[in-house]
Design an enzyme around this catalytic site. Structure first.
Site, PDB file in Angstrom:
ATOM      1  CD  GLU A 180      -2.987  -1.068   0.281  1.00 49.06           C
ATOM      2  OE1 GLU A 180      -3.182   0.013  -0.311  1.00 49.06           O
ATOM      3  OE2 GLU A 180      -3.640  -2.094   0.049  1.00 49.06           O
ATOM      4  CB  CYS A 228      -1.907   7.340   1.301  1.00 48.07           C
ATOM      5  SG  CYS A 228      -3.160   6.410   2.191  1.00 48.07           S
TER       6      CYS A 228
HETATM    7  P1  NAD Z   1       8.229   5.236   4.657  1.00 45.76           P
HETATM    8  O1  NAD Z   1       8.205   4.446   3.412  1.00 45.76           O
HETATM    9  O2  NAD Z   1       9.337   6.183   4.881  1.00 45.76           O
HETATM   10  O3  NAD Z   1       8.208   4.281   5.931  1.00 45.76           O
HETATM   11  C1  NAD Z   1       7.272   3.223   6.064  1.00 45.76           C
HETATM   12  C2  NAD Z   1       7.888   2.123   6.900  1.00 45.76           C
HETATM   13  O4  NAD Z   1       9.081   1.678   6.251  1.00 45.76           O
HETATM   14  C3  NAD Z   1       8.295   2.548   8.303  1.00 45.76           C
HETATM   15  O5  NAD Z   1       8.086   1.454   9.171  1.00 45.76           O
HETATM   16  C4  NAD Z   1       9.762   2.840   8.161  1.00 45.76           C
HETATM   17  O6  NAD Z   1      10.477   2.668   9.378  1.00 45.76           O
HETATM   18  C5  NAD Z   1      10.190   1.812   7.147  1.00 45.76           C
HETATM   19  N1  NAD Z   1      11.358   2.243   6.376  1.00 45.76           N
HETATM   20  C6  NAD Z   1      11.766   3.492   6.148  1.00 45.76           C
HETATM   21  N2  NAD Z   1      12.885   3.502   5.406  1.00 45.76           N
HETATM   22  C7  NAD Z   1      13.177   2.226   5.143  1.00 45.76           C
HETATM   23  C8  NAD Z   1      14.214   1.594   4.409  1.00 45.76           C
HETATM   24  N3  NAD Z   1      15.159   2.283   3.801  1.00 45.76           N
HETATM   25  N4  NAD Z   1      14.184   0.263   4.327  1.00 45.76           N
HETATM   26  C9  NAD Z   1      13.223  -0.430   4.923  1.00 45.76           C
HETATM   27  N5  NAD Z   1      12.230   0.100   5.661  1.00 45.76           N
HETATM   28  C10 NAD Z   1      12.213   1.425   5.762  1.00 45.76           C
HETATM   29  O7  NAD Z   1       6.805   5.942   4.724  1.00 45.76           O
HETATM   30  P2  NAD Z   1       6.282   6.917   5.850  1.00 45.76           P
HETATM   31  O8  NAD Z   1       6.986   8.217   5.667  1.00 45.76           O
HETATM   32  O9  NAD Z   1       6.314   6.262   7.194  1.00 45.76           O
HETATM   33  O10 NAD Z   1       4.743   7.031   5.451  1.00 45.76           O
HETATM   34  C11 NAD Z   1       4.313   7.863   4.459  1.00 45.76           C
HETATM   35  C12 NAD Z   1       4.040   7.106   3.181  1.00 45.76           C
HETATM   36  O11 NAD Z   1       3.121   6.052   3.429  1.00 45.76           O
HETATM   37  C13 NAD Z   1       3.389   7.973   2.139  1.00 45.76           C
HETATM   38  O12 NAD Z   1       3.967   7.740   0.887  1.00 45.76           O
HETATM   39  C14 NAD Z   1       1.937   7.502   2.158  1.00 45.76           C
HETATM   40  O13 NAD Z   1       1.229   7.731   0.974  1.00 45.76           O
HETATM   41  C15 NAD Z   1       2.103   6.070   2.437  1.00 45.76           C
HETATM   42  N6  NAD Z   1       0.851   5.524   2.972  1.00 45.76           N
HETATM   43  C16 NAD Z   1       0.115   4.725   2.138  1.00 45.76           C
HETATM   44  C17 NAD Z   1      -1.096   4.207   2.591  1.00 45.76           C
HETATM   45  C18 NAD Z   1      -1.902   3.299   1.722  1.00 45.76           C
HETATM   46  O14 NAD Z   1      -2.779   2.623   2.236  1.00 45.76           O
HETATM   47  N7  NAD Z   1      -1.657   3.241   0.414  1.00 45.76           N
HETATM   48  C19 NAD Z   1      -1.536   4.494   3.888  1.00 45.76           C
HETATM   49  C20 NAD Z   1      -0.764   5.318   4.695  1.00 45.76           C
HETATM   50  C21 NAD Z   1       0.453   5.812   4.215  1.00 45.76           C
END
Ligand code: NAD
Length: 500
Positions: free
Chosen positions: A266, A300
């Site tokens: 997602e 999102c």
């Molecule tokens: P992110 O991708 O930075 O982080 C998400 C998760 O991944 C966290 O647990 C984080 O610790 C981990 N992570 C971060 N960097 C990583 C790496 N290099 N390797 C592995 N894991 C890593 O996202 P965010 O800033 O926490 O959230 C915002 C994003 O989430 C936005 O793009 C938003 O659109 C998306 N989002 C999507 C939905 C959906 O249902 N489609 C819902 C909520 C949020």
């Protein structure tokens, strides 16, 4: 002491009716676990340190997989109605502790308390939904083409599922995955965002109280890239469900290739909000404000590109600006606050850069004076007009309270504009013209299209995106399938002579 800091002179635990919901450990095999190192977690509204989390090492992450592997044997063997009972007990506990869970969420994430309470309700609703869905994981009977044989399918749990979740919805993004996995008979290893771990740990405490056995619901914490790399490379983990940015989603997909995991992704959105020429500009503008500013734009589903027919553009902008000016920005613990802080300083810097880029490329700044921001992580709502596709505010998910409006002249043009993005999560359409509704609904390259409604999500619907917004669907009648394998069987008649 500033007003913002004064609110937080009381510790997080002291704010809770049940202080045991505030845990500063990981949760593995039913045990609260220390790490060798730890990291501070801060309140984005005040910068105050709320607590610390352990950073686990590789052996501790592997211990969570060992625990899940052992626990799986018993959990999968339970009857679906027995798993349902445990999940319903978890649901009841989420409801009973709603106020404490909302307080934890507001302190670590920043969103206003009414929004946090709403997220607890929303998150709990998935637990109840999947508790019941687990009883309906039917296989099929297949009319046989093989003489004297009975054919069909069984549904079986896929195995251990790793769940990696973001900070913007610290509770619901976990339950939407975990409840489906647990109902299907799978143990889970949750890796929440380090910014918002305490909601996940409170969920673990309540799962234990609900009678979910040790090893079935685990929460691991650590350096995100390191923990995720271990989870992706682990062959005993059969499914990975991730909610977060498209950038990290791509990375996890690559890292999971070696173990050929079942993937649910997602990812980011870049939602168009389309307003037809027949709309009342005020009604549409008020809806657009609601669709843009929830969770301070860190959503999102946030309306990222607002596309308004040229015939009503000017009045729409006026109404939008008026409604936006009424929004209050502040600490989410205070009453009457609409927008909390952004998650951290980098998010504020990114929002500023996006606004500067738009202005440099010709957009008009209608409103948004950052000198009024009540603290360093706050960003006042911004309204830009004359936004064009070359601007970052158009191309990127801005994840901030920055609204960009573009005028269009006809349906074909707006379809082209709306689809001009690598993302395909959600789109909004506001019009009462039934022909326009059908035309746009069919032509928009999005997993979800919401017509004349800001609210579109909930347990009964399949949530998910197309293009680079992800893979798979969460919730709905098919959400549990992300955690089920279909096993085909062919039952030949014993003793029958082949061909007879
Ligand atoms: P992110 O991708 O930075 O982080 C998400 C998760 O991944 C966290 O647990 C984080 O610790 C981990 N992570 C971060 N960097 C990583 C790496 N290099 N390797 C592995 N894991 C890593 O996202 P965010 O800033 O926490 O959230 C915002 C994003 O989430 C936005 O793009 C938003 O659109 C998306 N989002 C999507 C939905 C959906 O249902 N489609 C819902 C909520 C949020």
């Amino acid at each position: 002491m500033s007003a913002l800091t004064a609110i937080h002179a009381i510790t997080l635990a002291e704010r809770l009716e049940d202080p045991r919901l505030f845990r500063q450990y990981a949760y593995i095999d039913g045990k609260w676990t220390h790490g060798h190192r730890e990291e501070a977690v801060s309140n984005p509204a005040t910068g105050e340190v709320l607590g610390h989390i352990p950073l686990l090492d590789a052996n501790q992450i592997t211990a969570a997989v060992d625990a899940a592997e052992s626990a799986f044997v018993h959990w999968r063997a339970l009857r679906a109605d027995e798993r349902c009972e445990r999940l319903l007990a978890w649901y009841d506990l989420l409801q009973a502790n709603r106020e404490d869970l909302a307080t934890i969420m507001t302190l670590e994430q920043g969103k206003p308390m009414p929004d946090a309470r709403g997220e607890v309700e929303y998150g709990a609703s998935f637990v109840r939904w999947f508790a019941e869905e687990g009883k309906r994981t039917y296989g099929e009977t297949i009319p046989s083409h093989i003489p004297n044989a009975s054919l069909g399918t069984l549904k079986e749990p896929v195995g251990i599922a790793a769940l990696i979740t973001p900070w913007n919805f610290p509770l619901a993004m976990i339950t939407r995955k975990a409840a489906a996995a647990l109902a299907a008979g799978c143990p889970v290893i949750v890796k929440p965002a380090n910014e918002t771990p305490f909601s996940a740990l409170a969920l673990a405490e309540l799962a234990e109280r609900a009678g979910i056995p040790k090893g079935i619901f685990n929460v691991v914490l650590g350096e995100p890239a390191e923990v995720s790399r271990i989870l992706c490379a682990e062959p005993r983990i059969k499914a990975l469900s991730f909610t977060g940015s498209t950038r990290v989603g791509r990375l996890l997909m690559e890292q999971s290739a070696g173990t050929v995991k079942r993937l649910s992704l997602e990812l980011g959105g870049n939602a168009p909000f389309i307003v037809g020429p027949d709309m009342d500009p005020k009604e549409a503008a008020y809806a657009a404000v609601d669709a843009k500013f929830q969770t301070s734009g860190q959503d999102c589903l946030a309306a990222n590109r607002i596309l308004v027919h040229e015939s009503i553009h000017d009045e729409f902008v006026e109404q939008f600006a008026e409604r936006m000016a009424a929004l209050t920005v502040g600490n989410g613990l205070e009453s009457e606050v609409d927008l909390g802080p952004l998650i951290h300083r980098q998010a504020v810097e990114k929002a500023s850069a996006i606004v500067d880029d738009a202005i440099a490329r010709g957009a008009t700044l209608v409103a948004g004076d950052q000198r009024q921001a009540p603290g360093e992580n706050f960003f006042m709502p911004v309204l830009l007009t004359q936004v064009t596709p070359d601007m970052q505010v158009w191309r990127e998910e801005n994840f901030a309270p920055v609204a960009g409006i573009t005028a269009y002249s006809d349906d074909d043009e707006v379809i082209e504009l709306a689809n001009d993005t690598e993302y395909g999560l959600a789109a909004y359409v506001y019009t009462h013209d039934i022909r326009r509704i059908w035309k746009l609904m069919r032509a928009l390259e999005y997993g979800m299209v919401s017509v004349n409604s800001v609210k579109m999500t909930g347990p009964p619907v399949p949530f998910g995106g197309v293009k680079q917004s992800g893979l798979g669907r969460e919730g709905g009648a098919t959400g549990i399938d992300e955690y089920l394998e279909t096993k085909y069987y062919c039952l030949g008649a014993l003793g029958s002579v082949s061909g007879s």
